[in-house]
Design a protein around this motif. Structure first.
Motif, PDB file in Angstrom:
ATOM      1  N   ASP A  43       0.837  -1.207   0.000  1.00  0.00           N
ATOM      2  CA  ASP A  43       0.000   0.000   0.000  1.00  0.00           C
ATOM      3  C   ASP A  43       0.868   1.251   0.000  1.00  0.00           C
ATOM      4  OD1 ASP A  43      -2.220  -1.568   0.111  1.00  0.00           O
ATOM      5  OD2 ASP A  43      -2.621  -1.253   2.248  1.00  0.00           O
ATOM      6  N   ARG A  44       1.844   1.283   0.908  1.00  0.00           N
ATOM      7  CA  ARG A  44       2.694   2.463   1.019  1.00  0.00           C
ATOM      8  C   ARG A  44       3.524   2.656  -0.248  1.00  0.00           C
ATOM      9  NH1 ARG A  44       4.480   5.161   5.488  1.00  0.00           N
ATOM     10  NH2 ARG A  44       2.359   4.757   6.158  1.00  0.00           N
ATOM     11  N   PHE A  45       4.070   1.545  -0.759  1.00  0.00           N
ATOM     12  CA  PHE A  45       4.864   1.637  -1.988  1.00  0.00           C
ATOM     13  C   PHE A  45       4.018   2.206  -3.126  1.00  0.00           C
ATOM     14  CE2 PHE A  45       6.070  -0.386  -6.062  1.00  0.00           C
ATOM     15  CZ  PHE A  45       7.243   0.324  -6.266  1.00  0.00           C
ATOM     16  N   ALA A  46       2.803   1.681  -3.276  1.00  0.00           N
ATOM     17  CA  ALA A  46       1.936   2.138  -4.364  1.00  0.00           C
ATOM     18  C   ALA A  46       1.622   3.631  -4.209  1.00  0.00           C
ATOM     19  CB  ALA A  46       0.643   1.328  -4.370  1.00  0.00           C
ATOM     20  N   GLU A  47       1.319   4.029  -2.976  1.00  0.00           N
ATOM     21  CA  GLU A  47       0.963   5.431  -2.721  1.00  0.00           C
ATOM     22  C   GLU A  47       2.143   6.363  -3.044  1.00  0.00           C
ATOM     23  OE1 GLU A  47       0.577   6.117   1.527  1.00  0.00           O
ATOM     24  OE2 GLU A  47       1.436   8.088   1.093  1.00  0.00           O
ATOM     25  N   ARG A  48       3.328   5.954  -2.611  1.00  0.00           N
ATOM     26  CA  ARG A  48       4.497   6.824  -2.789  1.00  0.00           C
ATOM     27  C   ARG A  48       4.964   6.852  -4.255  1.00  0.00           C
ATOM     28  NH1 ARG A  48       6.344   7.814   2.872  1.00  0.00           N
ATOM     29  NH2 ARG A  48       4.313   8.570   3.544  1.00  0.00           N
ATOM     30  N   GLY A 107       8.622   0.804 -25.976  1.00  0.00           N
ATOM     31  CA  GLY A 107       8.861   0.767 -24.541  1.00  0.00           C
ATOM     32  C   GLY A 107       9.744  -0.404 -24.155  1.00  0.00           C
ATOM     33  N   VAL A 108       9.870  -0.599 -22.847  1.00  0.00           N
ATOM     34  CA  VAL A 108      10.696  -1.675 -22.309  1.00  0.00           C
ATOM     35  C   VAL A 108       9.943  -2.307 -21.142  1.00  0.00           C
ATOM     36  CG1 VAL A 108      11.932  -0.010 -20.867  1.00  0.00           C
ATOM     37  CG2 VAL A 108      12.960  -2.248 -21.285  1.00  0.00           C
ATOM     38  N   ILE A 109      10.105  -3.624 -21.001  1.00  0.00           N
ATOM     39  CA  ILE A 109       9.500  -4.322 -19.866  1.00  0.00           C
ATOM     40  C   ILE A 109      10.620  -5.014 -19.099  1.00  0.00           C
ATOM     41  CG2 ILE A 109       7.868  -6.118 -19.149  1.00  0.00           C
ATOM     42  CD1 ILE A 109       6.587  -5.697 -22.001  1.00  0.00           C
ATOM     43  N   THR A 110      10.673  -4.776 -17.794  1.00  0.00           N
ATOM     44  CA  THR A 110      11.695  -5.445 -16.982  1.00  0.00           C
ATOM     45  C   THR A 110      11.107  -5.861 -15.640  1.00  0.00           C
ATOM     46  OG1 THR A 110      12.452  -3.503 -15.740  1.00  0.00           O
ATOM     47  CG2 THR A 110      13.494  -3.902 -17.890  1.00  0.00           C
ATOM     48  N   GLY A 111      11.852  -6.706 -14.958  1.00  0.00           N
ATOM     49  CA  GLY A 111      11.591  -6.960 -13.549  1.00  0.00           C
ATOM     50  C   GLY A 111      12.395  -5.953 -12.744  1.00  0.00           C
ATOM     51  N   CYS A 112      12.600  -6.233 -11.456  1.00  0.00           N
ATOM     52  CA  CYS A 112      13.428  -5.348 -10.630  1.00  0.00           C
ATOM     53  C   CYS A 112      14.105  -6.163  -9.543  1.00  0.00           C
ATOM     54  CB  CYS A 112      12.587  -4.236 -10.021  1.00  0.00           C
ATOM     55  SG  CYS A 112      11.486  -4.805  -8.715  1.00  0.00           S
ATOM     56  N   ALA A 113      15.095  -5.543  -8.892  1.00  0.00           N
ATOM     57  CA  ALA A 113      15.802  -6.233  -7.815  1.00  0.00           C
ATOM     58  C   ALA A 113      15.040  -6.099  -6.509  1.00  0.00           C
ATOM     59  CB  ALA A 113      17.207  -5.664  -7.658  1.00  0.00           C
ATOM     60  N   ILE A 114      14.552  -4.881  -6.270  1.00  0.00           N
ATOM     61  CA  ILE A 114      13.926  -4.589  -4.983  1.00  0.00           C
ATOM     62  C   ILE A 114      13.107  -3.310  -5.126  1.00  0.00           C
ATOM     63  CG2 ILE A 114      15.595  -3.042  -3.845  1.00  0.00           C
ATOM     64  CD1 ILE A 114      15.700  -5.170  -1.586  1.00  0.00           C
ATOM     65  N   ALA A 115      12.163  -3.109  -4.240  1.00  0.00           N
ATOM     66  CA  ALA A 115      11.422  -1.848  -4.229  1.00  0.00           C
ATOM     67  C   ALA A 115      11.333  -1.344  -2.790  1.00  0.00           C
ATOM     68  CB  ALA A 115      10.024  -2.043  -4.805  1.00  0.00           C
ATOM     69  N   ILE A 116      11.284  -0.013  -2.642  1.00  0.00           N
ATOM     70  CA  ILE A 116      11.317   0.587  -1.299  1.00  0.00           C
ATOM     71  C   ILE A 116       9.993   1.314  -1.039  1.00  0.00           C
ATOM     72  CG2 ILE A 116      12.594   2.075   0.282  1.00  0.00           C
ATOM     73  CD1 ILE A 116      14.953   1.941  -1.759  1.00  0.00           C
ATOM     74  N   ALA A 117       9.264   0.853  -0.029  1.00  0.00           N
ATOM     75  CA  ALA A 117       7.921   1.389   0.222  1.00  0.00           C
ATOM     76  C   ALA A 117       7.941   2.860   0.646  1.00  0.00           C
ATOM     77  CB  ALA A 117       7.226   0.553   1.296  1.00  0.00           C
ATOM     78  N   GLU A 118       8.804   3.209   1.610  1.00  0.00           N
ATOM     79  CA  GLU A 118       8.766   4.569   2.175  1.00  0.00           C
ATOM     80  C   GLU A 118       9.072   5.649   1.142  1.00  0.00           C
ATOM     81  OE1 GLU A 118      11.256   4.875   5.633  1.00  0.00           O
ATOM     82  OE2 GLU A 118       9.798   3.844   6.910  1.00  0.00           O
ATOM     83  N   THR A 119       9.836   5.295   0.136  1.00  0.00           N
ATOM     84  CA  THR A 119      10.219   6.309  -0.850  1.00  0.00           C
ATOM     85  C   THR A 119       9.590   6.074  -2.219  1.00  0.00           C
ATOM     86  OG1 THR A 119      12.201   5.066  -1.447  1.00  0.00           O
ATOM     87  CG2 THR A 119      12.443   6.705   0.293  1.00  0.00           C
ATOM     88  N   GLY A 120       8.889   4.973  -2.409  1.00  0.00           N
ATOM     89  CA  GLY A 120       8.272   4.694  -3.708  1.00  0.00           C
ATOM     90  C   GLY A 120       9.293   4.420  -4.801  1.00  0.00           C
ATOM     91  N   PHE A 172      18.516   3.369  -9.087  1.00  0.00           N
ATOM     92  CA  PHE A 172      17.331   3.629  -8.266  1.00  0.00           C
ATOM     93  C   PHE A 172      16.405   4.515  -9.093  1.00  0.00           C
ATOM     94  CE2 PHE A 172      18.571   2.841  -3.641  1.00  0.00           C
ATOM     95  CZ  PHE A 172      19.732   2.151  -3.934  1.00  0.00           C
ATOM     96  N   MET A 173      15.130   4.132  -9.190  1.00  0.00           N
ATOM     97  CA  MET A 173      14.180   4.932  -9.959  1.00  0.00           C
ATOM     98  C   MET A 173      12.980   5.274  -9.081  1.00  0.00           C
ATOM     99  SD  MET A 173      14.044   2.587 -13.353  1.00  0.00           S
ATOM    100  CE  MET A 173      15.528   2.155 -14.248  1.00  0.00           C
ATOM    101  N   SER A 174      12.695   6.539  -9.009  1.00  0.00           N
ATOM    102  CA  SER A 174      11.525   6.987  -8.248  1.00  0.00           C
ATOM    103  C   SER A 174      10.665   7.815  -9.190  1.00  0.00           C
ATOM    104  CB  SER A 174      11.965   7.804  -7.037  1.00  0.00           C
ATOM    105  OG  SER A 174      12.889   7.061  -6.267  1.00  0.00           O
ATOM    106  N   GLY A 175       9.746   7.123  -9.822  1.00  0.00           N
ATOM    107  CA  GLY A 175       8.896   7.782 -10.804  1.00  0.00           C
ATOM    108  C   GLY A 175       9.612   7.959 -12.127  1.00  0.00           C
TER     109      GLY A 175
END
Lengths: 204, 466, 251
Positions: A43-48, A107-120, A172-175
């Motif tokens: 929830d937090r990750f999605a919101e951020r 476009g491009v489609i990828t997976g990811c290593a990790i995601a951070i909820a507090e910072t999105g 690191f990608m944030s948006g």
């Protein structure tokens, strides 16, 4: 050149010579983990992430496949991306696609290593299903698959989890890309992908 | 930059800036926006003060072991396939970068925003060698196209508003039509630079952090121009001040929280790129790290001034500074502006260049309050004022300050001086206020009245009641 | 309690009414006020302008004047802040260990007036009467160096007749900054004009603070504008009683 090295190191030793003995203790009183767990993490990750103008969709595995199948145009994908995550039209990157070809895809489609909820934030470590850095940079649209179990709460948790990724490059990608250079107003979409879509898989 | 003949002390440049109503409005609005954003994202971090203390102590620990950590970083970068160079000063760094460009026959280089390369005037050296540098950060592009000078360490074109940028882009990029919407202005920059990203063989960057135990370099940015430069060219050169070290990978958990929230007021900036030497098949296949001293070791040798090297270039101090908000960055006549510029510039470029900067502050302390690595900027300002005074020759101020001490160290003399002043002020007093005068009194009374010295001092009153 | 008053050089010379008010207030609260007459100045202007070494005789003088004091109270947050934060730094490179020890021993006994009342004595109602619309400017030294926090507001809230109005952008510096006010006149005045706009916007009759120096700056600007708004040190408001307003109002 080695003259410069020795001279600079010598200057440093001279500058520190008069210091009192003993190490400076590093204060570690900050939080190492977040209070979030379970569904609250997603929830937090999605919101951020949405706060940065990323598009976030919460889907199960079938929903992810479905969402990707509906993408229009030719997508580049990492060589090892799972078949279930392939769009209708795609090209696998074998490492030889020229930059101009990457610039021309939808476009491009990828997976990811990790995601951070507090910072999105999503982190790519050039590991499984992520490919080399250029493929997530030149296309204008990035679809990133984030399995829900890859979401951690805080920056410290992410950093600790990522040690094993080194020496591979990390992004690191944030948006989507953004700038605040004109009157300090945020504008999304500069040089990197102007659209970022995140599929959180397993938390529908 | 102004030539030596032009006025360039802070009071002279500030006088001009303060009178510029458009500038006042641009800077005032922008700093207010970013202040509010920062305050919001800092307030949601419950352990912000603990993070600041961690940041401060980590930096202090690193500086106290700087020789050891630099050698460790050099080893790790080399092991990962990078090449490390050491530069005693800007001239040596420029020679190193120019030689690498020449070896690759690069006629153009693309650049990630880097104040360190501004500090050493790298672009001018490249141009002199026939190599054209392209700034790719939007604000740096605005500065470069406008033949302008940066006025903010994070947002170099903060002094420009959208109308001014529109006019500049139309003129310099040859666009017949362009709106002043920031999104359209941004799109114009994207189109202009995309071809450069795809074709230029070499990039030059700075570095936000160099991680010693892994040899990893980190660049923090927003637009993706950084990723372009760090990923697409064949050759990458990063110029890094020797103070930018972080001991271990895990320590990044502190700085990646402190920096984004302090600088752009975001929880995390859009992109962080971290790379370790050379990765086969991914990114530049030749990587050079230039470790720059350029007087940083002199700063290290000054026990009070040393904390200046904690700086992570977030620019929070600029955005809260009441002086910066009124003057903007050009008044500091440096690539480092605002409170941090007022202490960094005299130390890096020498007091000759910047003797007025330590005085460009009311010591209000707003900068220290927000600094994510707890640099006590007011303390360093006062320390540098002492140095500025010590090296200045005989002048009226010194004479007056000396006389004041002799007066204050003798209550009888103080009372005599009060009595003389009561008489001397008479020609300037009207209705209990002094409204004009000479010397500092003239400076004061141009816009402010001053209460006249009353007939009875506190001391006089105290004696009357005994 | 026996309270030794450090009046400060500019209150002594320019604003005796602030010192007189401090004496009246403390005596009304039942304390014995002393004024060591060989005191002069804490050296703030010197050390803040880069003449810290020259100020050392003044530190020595202060220590001598106040050595035996139980508590030292001053109606100036910037002077108290100078004593508390700058003196030991100024003395760091001198070899005078005795003086350093004396200063370290003295510093905990030096109080700014509002902090003394609220934190040390634990009182916020000093029995004052002041029928005016008042706004409070937190000076930078009181706000950030001394961290007086809510102490002045708590005192003002208990003053009878007083209409306390919040100052917009209160935490912004007024632009005084000691010699900054003349060395960087243009910037100082630009900051002052914004502060005056905030003050005038409150429609207050009086702007108060813990520093006569900042008030001299703000008040000097307000007077030049003939704005009709005065600056009054907090001590003077707290010292006022009904009696002061009985025969023609003068405050």
């Amino acid at each position: 050149m080695s003259g410069a090295r020795e001279e600079i190191l010598g200057r440093i030793r001279g500058a520190l010579a008069g210091d009192p003995a003993g190490e400076v203790a590093v204060a570690r009183g900050y939080r190492k983990t977040s209070d979030l767990s379970g569904a609250a993490l997603a929830d937090r990750f999605a919101e951020r992430a949405e706060a940065y103008k990323a598009t976030v969709r919460r889907v199960d595995a079938a929903g992810a496949t479905e969402a990707i199948r509906r993408l229009q145009g030719r997508f580049v994908v990492p060589a090892d991306l799972a078949d279930s995550w392939l769009p209708a039209e795609f090209v696998r990157d074998d490492g030889n696609l020229a930059h101009r070809e990457l610039d021309a895809v939808a476009g491009v489609i990828t997976g990811c290593a990790i995601a951070i909820a507090e910072t999105g934030t999503i982190v790519l470590d050039a590991g499984a299903e992520q490919g080399r850095r250029a493929i997530t940079l030149l296309p204008d649209f990035h679809v990133c698959i984030v399995p829900v179990e890859r979401i951690v709460g805080s920056v410290p948790e992410a950093i600790r989890a990522l040690r094993g990724s080194l020496p591979r490059p990390l992004t690191f990608m944030s948006g989507p890309s953004a700038t605040s250079d004109i009157e300090l107003n945020r504008v999304e979409g500069v040089h990197g992908p102007r659209r970022l879509e995140i599929l959180i898989v397993g938390a529908a | 930059m102004a030539s030596a003949a032009e006025p360039h002390t802070f009071p002279q440049l500030a006088k001009r800036a303060v009178a510029d109503t458009q500038l006042r409005r641009n800077i005032g609005n922008a700093t207010q926006t970013i202040r509010t954003k920062r305050a919001g994202v800092v307030a949601e971090v419950p352990d912000w003060e603990e993070l600041r203390e961690a940041g401060r102590s980590l930096k202090e620990h690193t500086l106290r072991n700087l020789d050891r950590y630099l050698v460790q970083l050099e080893e790790a970068v080399t092991k990962a396939g990078g090449q490390v160079h050491w530069a005693r000063d800007g001239a040596e760094a420029k020679r190193i970068v120019t030689e690498i460009a020449k070896r690759h026959s690069a006629k153009e280089v693309i650049k990630v925003k880097s104040i360190t390369t501004e500090e050493i005037k790298l672009n001018e050296a490249l141009e002199a060698a026939g190599i054209r540098p392209f700034e790719t950060d939007l604000a740096e592009l605005i500065i470069q196209l406008g033949d302008d000078v940066s006025s903010h360490i994070l947002v170099p074109a903060i002094h420009r508003n959208r109308a001014e940028i529109r006019e500049l882009f139309m003129r310099k990029l040859g666009l017949a039509e362009l709106s002043d919407r920031p999104s359209d202005l941004t799109a114009a920059a994207r189109t202009y630079l995309r071809e450069k990203f795809l074709t230029v063989p070499m990039a030059v960057s700075g570095a936000n952090f160099g991680i010693c135990d892994t040899g990893t370099i980190c660049v923090v940015e927003s637009e993706g121009n950084g990723r372009m430069c760090l990923t697409l060219p064949k050759v990458l050169v990063s110029v890094m001040g020797i103070e930018k070290l972080v001991p271990t990978w895990e320590d990044m958990e502190v700085f990646l929280q402190l920096l984004p929230r302090s600088s752009t007021g975001e929880r995390m900036n859009p992109y962080n790129s971290l790379w370790t030497g050379v990765t086969p098949g991914d990114g530049p296949q030749e990587f050079h790290l230039v470790l720059l001293d350029n007087r940083r070791t002199d700063v290290l040798a000054d026990r009070t001034g040393r904390q200046t090297l904690n700086c992570i270039r977030c620019s929070a101090c600029l955005n809260v500074c009441p002086v910066y908000a009124r003057t903007g960055g050009h008044a500091y006549h440096s690539e480092y502006q605002g409170p941090i510029g007022a202490i960094l510039t005299p130390q890096l470029h020498g007091m000759d260049e910047a003797a007025s900067l330590p005085f460009a502050s009311t010591l209000c302390g707003a900068c220290y309050e927000v600094c994510p690595v707890k640099i006590n900027i007011p303390e360093v300002l006062v320390h540098l004022r002492t140095r500025a005074v010590a090296r200045s020759g005989f002048n009226m101020e010194k004479l007056a300050m000396g006389a004041a001490i002799r007066m204050f160290d003798n209550p009888g003399l103080l009372e005599t001086a009060q009595k003389i002043a009561r008489v001397a002020q008479r020609p300037f007093v009207s209705d209990g206020y002094i409204t004009g005068g000479v010397g500092p009194l003239r400076q004061w009374t141009r816009a402010r009245d001053l209460p006249a010295i009353p007939a009875q001092s506190f001391r006089d009153w105290w004696r009357t009641r005994r | 309690m026996r309270v030794a008053l450090f009046i400060t050089c500019y209150n002594d010379t320019l604003f005796p009414q602030t010192g007189i008010a401090t004496v009246r207030l403390l005596e009304r609260l039942g304390h014995t006020v002393e004024f060591p007459e060989d005191q002069t100045c804490c050296g703030q202007m010197h050390s803040n302008t880069g003449y810290g070494d020259e100020a050392i005789p003044l530190i020595r003088r202060f220590v001598k004047s106040f050595r035996d004091a139980e508590v030292i109270v001053s109606p100036s947050s910037s002077c108290v802040s100078n004593i508390r934060t700058a003196w030991l730094r100024t003395l760091a490179d001198t070899g005078d260990e005795t003086l350093k020890r004396d200063v370290a021993e003295l510093v905990p006994r030096v109080f700014e007036l509002s902090q003394f009342l609220v934190e040390r004595l634990g009182i916020d109602d000093v029995g004052a009467y002041y029928p005016r619309r008042v706004t409070y400017h937190p000076t930078c030294n009181s706000l950030r160096a001394l961290k007086v926090g809510e102490a002045p507001m708590r005192l003002l809230a208990k003053v009878r007749g007083l209409d306390l109005v919040e100052l917009p952008d209160a935490r912004e510096c007024c632009g005084f900054g000691g010699t900054f006010a003349v060395k960087n006149e243009d910037t100082s005045v630009a900051m002052l004009s914004d502060k005056m706009r905030s003050v005038l916007g409150t429609r207050a009759e009086v702007c108060t603070a813990l520093d006569s120096s900042c008030l001299m700056h703000i008040g000097g600007g307000l007077h030049r504008l003939r704005s009709g708004v005065r600056t009054v040190h907090l001590a003077e408001i707290l010292a006022s009683t009904e009696k002061d307003f009985m025969h023609g109002e003068r405050r």
